[in-house]
Design a protein around this motif. Sequence first.
Motif, PDB file in Angstrom:
ATOM      1  N   GLU A 178      79.258  14.631   2.001  1.00 36.51           N
ATOM      2  CA  GLU A 178      79.738  14.670   3.380  1.00 36.51           C
ATOM      3  C   GLU A 178      78.661  15.191   4.328  1.00 36.51           C
ATOM      4  O   GLU A 178      78.460  14.645   5.417  1.00 36.51           O
ATOM      5  N   GLN A 179      77.981  16.242   3.921  1.00 35.14           N
ATOM      6  CA  GLN A 179      76.917  16.796   4.769  1.00 35.14           C
ATOM      7  C   GLN A 179      75.775  15.812   4.949  1.00 35.14           C
ATOM      8  O   GLN A 179      75.225  15.678   6.050  1.00 35.14           O
ATOM      9  N   ALA A 195      76.864  13.076   7.392  1.00 30.30           N
ATOM     10  CA  ALA A 195      76.913  13.574   8.769  1.00 30.30           C
ATOM     11  C   ALA A 195      75.513  13.738   9.353  1.00 30.30           C
ATOM     12  O   ALA A 195      75.250  13.323  10.490  1.00 30.30           O
ATOM     13  N   GLU A 230      84.831  12.465   8.733  1.00 30.07           N
ATOM     14  CA  GLU A 230      83.766  13.036   9.555  1.00 30.07           C
ATOM     15  C   GLU A 230      83.997  12.734  11.033  1.00 30.07           C
ATOM     16  O   GLU A 230      83.765  13.579  11.896  1.00 30.07           O
ATOM     17  N   SER A 247      84.700  15.658  13.760  1.00 32.76           N
ATOM     18  CA  SER A 247      83.927  15.812  15.002  1.00 32.76           C
ATOM     19  C   SER A 247      84.849  15.881  16.212  1.00 32.76           C
ATOM     20  O   SER A 247      84.629  16.666  17.138  1.00 32.76           O
ATOM     21  N   GLN A 253      73.834  11.286  12.302  1.00 28.23           N
ATOM     22  CA  GLN A 253      73.449  11.919  13.562  1.00 28.23           C
ATOM     23  C   GLN A 253      71.990  11.601  13.886  1.00 28.23           C
ATOM     24  O   GLN A 253      71.644  11.330  15.038  1.00 28.23           O
ATOM     25  N   ARG A 308      83.590   8.788   5.853  1.00 27.24           N
ATOM     26  CA  ARG A 308      83.155   8.480   7.216  1.00 27.24           C
ATOM     27  C   ARG A 308      84.276   8.763   8.223  1.00 27.24           C
ATOM     28  O   ARG A 308      84.030   9.332   9.311  1.00 27.24           O
TER      29      ARG A 308
END
Length: 254
Positions: A105-106, A109, A243, A247, A113, A240
Amino acid sequence: MPQASKTAEKTNGSGDRQHVIEDYIPLVKYLAHRISMKLPNHVEIDDLVNSGIIGLIDAIEKFDPGRGIKFKTYAEFRIRGAIFDGLRSLDWVPRSVRKQKKMVEQSYAQLEQQLGRHATDEELCRDLGVGLEEFYKILDNLKGVSLGKFVELNNNDSQGGEGESAIAFIPDRSTDDPYHKFQKHELTEILSEAIRRLPDKERYVVSLYYFDELTMKEIGTVLNITESRVSQLHTKSMIRLREALKSYVERRFQ
């Protein structure tokens, strides 16, 4: 199950309740089976069914026809929630798998970004320092961890920040409040846009699984890929989408 729905709406005694339970056991088993297909083999389907029955009983006791929803819809919501609650209480996910989930997940992300778009499998592999085959094994390990569960912000009965999907949103009394109506609309728009932005195959899997209610095997046939590959695509799409909603929550409530 139209007769069962009518019965549930008029339940006022133990005899009626038992009748509704018997009528809706097939729904409990169906939902438990669908959820079990995304879980490791060591998770017993009987445990899911037992949790689902608890959710069904809870639905019978709390159902209010005045809320403007059908009993079957409300019961399905409660049954799914009870099954997921049961899974969380079992703590069936090994710590190593939780660590893998957080790592993936990290990486998703951070890369998205930096890139301003969805990261490819190859880019994820480079960032994680693993080969493609090992990456797919990690995705297989994560099967069932996400369970397609999205953040639900408007269900007073949910605890801990994880509730039913906004796709299957069930209104509560608070939806008479314009603020909650706006929040529901905003959350649905965020999720819809996140689904539209998914890579093609992941978007197809989400659509076929959650909207057309096809099984993983059936989706594999439609897309001409293996059932295992469908499962991997589903896992990636859930990461996805989570995430995207994470956000949204951070922006909305910070």
